[in-house]
Design a protein around this motif. Structure first.
Motif, PDB file in Angstrom:
ATOM      1  N   THR A 410       0.853  -1.198   0.000  1.00 35.99           N
ATOM      2  CA  THR A 410       0.000   0.000   0.000  1.00 35.99           C
ATOM      3  C   THR A 410       0.880   1.236   0.000  1.00 35.99           C
ATOM      4  O   THR A 410       2.103   1.152   0.217  1.00 35.99           O
ATOM      5  CB  THR A 410      -0.877   0.010   1.255  1.00 35.99           C
ATOM      6  N   GLU A 411       0.255   2.384  -0.190  1.00 33.80           N
ATOM      7  CA  GLU A 411       1.022   3.639  -0.245  1.00 33.80           C
ATOM      8  C   GLU A 411       1.715   3.858   1.096  1.00 33.80           C
ATOM      9  O   GLU A 411       2.875   4.281   1.169  1.00 33.80           O
ATOM     10  CB  GLU A 411       0.073   4.791  -0.562  1.00 33.80           C
ATOM     11  N   ARG A 412       0.980   3.554   2.118  1.00 31.89           N
ATOM     12  CA  ARG A 412       1.522   3.750   3.478  1.00 31.89           C
ATOM     13  C   ARG A 412       2.757   2.854   3.697  1.00 31.89           C
ATOM     14  O   ARG A 412       3.773   3.279   4.246  1.00 31.89           O
ATOM     15  CB  ARG A 412       0.414   3.375   4.455  1.00 31.89           C
ATOM     16  N   LYS A 444      -3.967   3.384  -8.999  1.00 35.15           N
ATOM     17  CA  LYS A 444      -5.133   3.409  -8.107  1.00 35.15           C
ATOM     18  C   LYS A 444      -5.557   4.827  -7.805  1.00 35.15           C
ATOM     19  O   LYS A 444      -6.751   5.113  -7.695  1.00 35.15           O
ATOM     20  CB  LYS A 444      -4.798   2.684  -6.805  1.00 35.15           C
ATOM     21  N   LYS A 445      -4.556   5.701  -7.685  1.00 36.48           N
ATOM     22  CA  LYS A 445      -4.862   7.112  -7.404  1.00 36.48           C
ATOM     23  C   LYS A 445      -5.661   7.690  -8.567  1.00 36.48           C
ATOM     24  O   LYS A 445      -6.670   8.381  -8.374  1.00 36.48           O
ATOM     25  CB  LYS A 445      -3.587   7.919  -7.204  1.00 36.48           C
ATOM     26  N   GLU A 448      -9.035   6.444  -8.603  1.00 38.26           N
ATOM     27  CA  GLU A 448      -9.792   7.055  -7.508  1.00 38.26           C
ATOM     28  C   GLU A 448     -10.351   8.404  -7.929  1.00 38.26           C
ATOM     29  O   GLU A 448     -11.512   8.722  -7.674  1.00 38.26           O
ATOM     30  CB  GLU A 448      -8.870   7.182  -6.288  1.00 38.26           C
ATOM     31  N   LYS A 449      -9.493   9.190  -8.609  1.00 37.51           N
ATOM     32  CA  LYS A 449      -9.943  10.535  -9.047  1.00 37.51           C
ATOM     33  C   LYS A 449     -11.098  10.414 -10.009  1.00 37.51           C
ATOM     34  O   LYS A 449     -12.115  11.097  -9.884  1.00 37.51           O
ATOM     35  CB  LYS A 449      -8.792  11.271  -9.734  1.00 37.51           C
ATOM     36  N   ARG A 450     -10.953   9.469 -10.961  1.00 39.81           N
ATOM     37  CA  ARG A 450     -12.019   9.298 -11.960  1.00 39.81           C
ATOM     38  C   ARG A 450     -13.293   8.886 -11.270  1.00 39.81           C
ATOM     39  O   ARG A 450     -14.384   9.358 -11.544  1.00 39.81           O
ATOM     40  CB  ARG A 450     -11.589   8.223 -12.971  1.00 39.81           C
ATOM     41  N   LYS A 451     -13.117   8.035 -10.363  1.00 39.23           N
ATOM     42  CA  LYS A 451     -14.272   7.530  -9.610  1.00 39.23           C
ATOM     43  C   LYS A 451     -14.961   8.669  -8.876  1.00 39.23           C
ATOM     44  O   LYS A 451     -16.193   8.742  -8.824  1.00 39.23           O
ATOM     45  CB  LYS A 451     -13.780   6.478  -8.624  1.00 39.23           C
TER      46      LYS A 451
END
Lengths: 591, 465
Positions: A410-412, A444-445, A448-451
């Motif tokens: 994950t990003e974290r 994924k980012k 996410e924005k598109r979503k």
């Protein structure tokens, strides 16, 4: 006969050390009793309580060699492969071990049969340091191992499984027990050394004729107490740990003889004990002493080799959890990419010479001499060292999973990993996976924005729909209100009509009652008349009833009857027969 | 086997060695003698020769004794005779037959000298015999095949296990006959069973010697024959019982030889390879006589549970374990549901046609202790008046079962699971003692009663397992 040095330092006791293995008689008897009652046995205790010695020396010596074929299995890099290798090696060349692509053991039952037939001895598979499966192993490896054990327990040949595990990891056996319910039926907890057990050890050594170490007999009790108290230190405890006792006894011997080769004979007295004084943490002190010695010795031929460097090189021999972790020299080099390889080799050899680390030839692995050392090494780590280990653990555990099941970081996690990447040397597969994870995070980012944009559009649409619906609902409400009022007034009217109907109903009921009463009276009078007519003549009355024509000839009809008939006709106008006939009779009847 | 060294008159040449005979070349003439050192010595004395040649090695006969006789003249490995002869004995059985038929033609005469063939045959033999014998054979194979063991230890262990295999075989057949005799005596009190060997069996406070066990077998066989009692083993399987009774039979000669060797050891003589060889040959003959042990199995009845519901017939659920491995069916433990009660903690010696309960002479100790797996105990002797001594087949230790006289009551308050388990255990162990007492009194016509061990009432004395 040559005398023997009876102390094993940090090594475990083996079968041949039977003559100077003391202090565990009760545990040995318990184990021996249990082994005949089960096919799987669990031994647990804290680190350094002597579980390995109990099995390899204590229990082993309860059996004749023709009744005991012990096959110790250590995890190494994978417990399944290690078990496979051990079985192949013991099968008397029936099977030759080759590294398998599949992670399960092919022909496990047949291999065990081959091992048994190679020697005709009951087979005891001893899984020592079993916690390594849960500390270093993957979930898939753990599951496969459980399946392998299930298969082993069904084998008809005499084979038993002994698991030795640190008790801190007992909770990890939960899933195992669900699939193998008999796992915890027979188990033994090995406790640390009480004063009584320490006494047994020292007395045993004193009575052992071939021992080159003696304690002054008349001072045995105070020496025992003194040793116990020094190791215990200020802790409020009734137990001491076995490795501390072993290291301390070795120290006592050296203090007496100054002989590192352990050839000289030693007589240990209270005076020698008093010279040593307080020892603090004997194991930590031993380790620090050795590290200092190694640092000093290597600095002669090399540039200054500091103690910090030595500790840094020791660190990979200990897992994150503070258990020992076998490593090869190559792995060591990978974990310490900044270190000179030649120096690494020299340091590792020094570790072996100073008995901190043992070398296993057939696996080409180096391992700490004892778990108890691992805890001390772990305590020396800096926060950065711990973070590096955590990062390594995280990467290894993810990459160890098969492709289909592997998850991206994950990003974290990536943020956590990034700063430490240059401090150790991930292999190509690990680097690739980190890069793919980064790409995955970016992807994924974007997703996410598109979503989110789509969500916004949808939300606005929904809002419009909601508003429309609300307006319609309001109008409907108003209309409903109007009709509600209307229906209320209708209800009132209906109620009044109902009340009227009720009154009419009551009247009708009353009228019916009156009519019923009148009818009853008429019927009573008819009955009287009938009786009276009957007096005349039943036959005549019957004839009268049947008549359809008026009577033309009354002849002989008495007057009083005629009068009565009159009265009946007057009061019962409906009494047609009577009226009809009475009229006829009156008309025709002579007065 | 032949030797390439030229013949000579200064020494005798050994041409060939078999299980029973030695073929020698003496002054160019072939002689065959029995495989016995005294005969060889006599022949050499008569030829006025002191040296003997075998396999390119020359030996002085004065340096050969019984201890090293075997290693001098035999190059056979441990168990080769035992394995070969027993496989041939069982060649009509499926697995041994299949094994022999599958041997390469070149190996048919000497397969037992090939390690893999030898081990395969040994595996078949271990599975062929009833469990206790198979387990002892396993030990013999293990000792004999162990390449790392020191020779002195190997010899000692091997020969002692020849003795113990013989002992266990005798004990097993004796228990069979004693168990059967007990039942027969209940039916017919007139059977004369008060014989010295039987009395010794019940009341001796030491383990019977091998010779005593053999005499017991003979006494039992005579009782059965004289009273025409039904044998515990099918008579066809038992064979000619005269073989067990006649002193000069092959069986009894082999027994006598083993007993003689055992007596040597008690006299502190050191055993050698020659002794091992003799012991192996004798044991082979004995096991051949006990061939019927290959067609029976041992089954323990670990537990019986009882179920009954209203308006339904009652049933018993029997938890049984077969001790022998069954390659085909893999049936080792099973539950049997039926409506007939059975004797609890039984150890059956059985096949399709016969079944004999060996309890209390043979026990499954784990069944009595309510534990899983099994531990087979063989009765050895009495332990004063308060217990019995048993021998554990698996641990090879003696164990004592003491009588605690736990009183039988109709009901008992139970305050904890541990208390219940302990009381139940003591009751079961007392059952062993009382059954033994009953058997003894029935067979011998005595009225002996065991006395509880006063100092440890209600305690389990088995602490040295």
């Amino acid at each position: 006969m040559q005398k023997i040095y009876p102390f094993k330092f940090l090594d475990s006791y083996q079968r041949e050390d039977k003559d100077f293995f003391f202090g565990r008689n009760e545990e040995i008897e318990s184990l021996y009793q249990m082994i005949f009652q089960t096919k799987i046995l669990l031994i647990y205790g804290t680190s350094g309580t002597g579980k390995t010695s109990l099995i390899q020396c204590g229990l082993a010596n309860k059996f004749h060699t023709y009744d005991w074929l012990a096959l110790p299995v250590r995890r190494g890099s994978n417990l399944i492969s290690s078990l496979d290798k051990v079985l192949c090696d013991a099968s008397d060349d029936v099977f030759i071990y080759t590294e398998q692509k599949e992670s399960f053991i092919k022909d496990l039952t047949v291999k065990i049969e081959a091992v048994y037939k190679a020697s005709f001895k009951p087979v005891y598979l001893i899984f020592d340091q079993f916690e390594e499966l849960y500390v270093l192993g993957t979930k898939a490896e753990q599951e496969l191992f459980v399946e392998a054990v299930k298969e082993i327990l069904l084998v008809e040949e005499p084979v038993k499984v002994i698991l030795s595990i640190r008790e801190e990891y007992l909770g990890n056996l939960f899933e195992f027990e669900k699939k193998v319910p008999q796992l915890l039926r027979k188990k033994l907890r090995v406790e640390a050394m009480s004063l009584d057990k320490v006494t047994q050890v020292l007395k045993g050594i004193n009575n052992f004729k071939l021992s080159n170490v003696r304690f002054r007999t008349d001072e045995l009790d105070p020496i025992t107490q003194g040793i116990f108290d020094r190791i215990k230190g200020k802790k409020k405890t009734l137990f001491i740990e076995l490795p501390y006792l072993q290291v301390f006894l070795d120290k006592l011997y050296f203090e007496t003889t100054k002989d590192a080769s352990h050839q000289a004979e030693a007589l240990i007295t209270t005076e020698v004990l008093n010279r040593i004084g307080d020892i603090g943490d004997v194991l930590r002190n031993f380790l620090e002493e050795q590290v200092k010695c190694i640092s000093r010795d290597l600095s002669i031929n090399n540039k200054n080799v500091s103690t910090e460097t030595i500790w840094k090189i020791l660190s990979p021999f200990c897992s994150l959890e503070g258990t020992k972790e076998p490593v090869s020299k190559q792995e060591l080099a990978n974990r310490l990419p900044d270190m000179d390889k030649r120096l690494l080799d020299e340091v590792v050899d020094a570790f072996v010479n100073s008995r901190i680390v043992n070398y296993t030839e057939n696996e080409n692995l180096y391992e700490l001499a004892h778990d108890a050392l691992a805890l001390n090494i772990a305590a020396k780590r800096s926060d950065e060292d711990i973070a590096i280990l955590e990062v390594q653990r995280l990467i290894e555990s993810q990459v160890a999973v098969q492709d289909e099941g592997r998850e991206f970081f994950t990003e974290r996690q990536l943020l956590f990993i990034e700063p430490y990447l240059e401090k150790f040397k991930p292999n190509d597969e690990e680097r690739n996976w980190i890069a793919e994870s980064r790409a995955n995070v970016q992807y994924k980012k974007g997703l996410e924005k598109r979503k989110q944009r789509e969500e916004l559009v949808k939300t606005r649409k929904r809002l419009r729909t909601v508003y429309s619906l609300l307006s319609a609902a309001l109008i409907a409400l108003l209309i409903a209100g109007y009709f509600w009022l209307e229906s209320n007034s209708e209800k009132e009217k209906a109620k009044k009509a109902e009340q009227l109907a009720m009154i009419q109903k009551d009247s009708a009921v009353l009228a019916k009652e009156v009519a019923d009463k009148a009818l009853k009276k008429v019927n009573e009078q008819i009955a009287i008349i009938s009786k009276q007519i009957a007096i005349i003549s039943k036959k005549d009355f019957d004839n009268l009833k049947k008549r359809t024509e008026p009577i033309t000839d009354a002849g002989g009809c008495p007057n009083e009857i005629l009068e009565q008939m009159d009265s009946i006709a007057a009061t019962h106008p409906d009494s047609l027969i009577m009226k009809y006939d009475i009229q006829s009779i009156r008309e025709k009847c002579p007065q | 086997m032949s030797n390439s060294k030229p013949e000579g008159s200064e020494n005798i040449l050994i041409k060939e060695v078999s299980a029973d005979t030695i073929t020698l070349i003496v002054s160019g003439v072939e002689h065959k003698i029995n495989y016995q050192l005294p005969e060889l010595k006599a022949l050499m004395k008569s030829q006025n020769v002191t040296n003997i040649t075998y396999e390119n090695k020359v030996y002085n006969i004065g340096h050969i004794n019984e201890a090293n006789f075997g290693v001098v003249i035999s190059n056979k490995v441990f168990n080769s005779v035992l394995t070969r002869e027993l496989i041939l004995l069982l060649k009509d059985n499926k697995r041994p037959g299949s094994f022999l038929n599958s041997l390469p033609p070149g190996d048919k005469d000497d397969w037992e000298s090939k390690r893999q063939s030898l081990k395969e045959a040994q595996g078949i033999l271990e599975d062929s015999f009833v469990w206790v014998i198979g387990w002892e054979l396993r030990r013999l194979f293990s000792i004999g095949n162990d390449r790392q063991k020191k020779m002195e230890t190997k010899i000692d262990e091997y020969i002692n296990h020849c003795f113990s295999t013989y002992r266990i075989s005798l004990q097993l057949i004796n228990y069979l006959f004693i168990s059967q005799l007990w039942d027969e005596k209940i039916k017919n009190k007139n059977i004369d069973t008060d014989k010295v060997p039987i009395r010794n069996f019940f009341s001796s406070n030491r383990a019977l010697k091998l010779a005593e066990l053999r005499r017991l077998l003979q006494a039992l066989l005579e009782i059965f024959r004289n009273n025409q009692l039904s044998y515990p083993i099918n008579e066809n399987d038992l064979g000619d019982i005269n073989e067990f009774i006649r002193p000069e039979s092959k069986f009894n000669r082999a027994c006598a030889e083993l007993e003689r060797l055992e007596a040597l050891g008690s006299g502190n003589e050191t055993y050698g390879l020659g002794h091992c060889h003799t012991a192996e040959i004798s044991l082979t003959a004995i096991l051949a006589g006990f061939k019927f042990f290959t067609i029976y199995q041992l089954v323990t009845l670990k537990k019986i549970e009882y179920e009954e519901a209203r308006h339904h017939a009652a049933r018993y659920i029997k938890d049984l374990s077969i001790l022998e491995t069954k390659k085909i069916k893999n049936l080792l433990r099973y539950l049997k549901y039926d409506n007939t009660p059975a004797e609890t903690y039984s150890v059956f010696f059985r096949n399709k046609n016969k079944s004999v309960n060996l309890f209390p002479f043979v026990l499954d100790y784990n069944a009595l202790m309510n534990e899983l797996d099994f531990q087979i105990f063989f009765y050895e002797c009495s332990e004063s008046e308060s217990g019995l001594r048993y021998f554990s087949i698996q641990s090879e230790n003696d164990e004592i079962i003491s009588y605690t006289a736990t009183p039988p009551t109709e009901s008992m308050e139970v305050t904890s699971e541990e208390q219940k388990n302990e009381v139940q255990r003591n009751i079961r162990l007392d059952l062993v003692i009382r059954q033994f007492e009953d058997a003894m009194n029935t067979i011998l016509g005595t009225t002996f009663c065991f006395k509880p061990k006063a100092s440890e009432l209600y305690a389990d004395n088995l602490s040295n397992l």
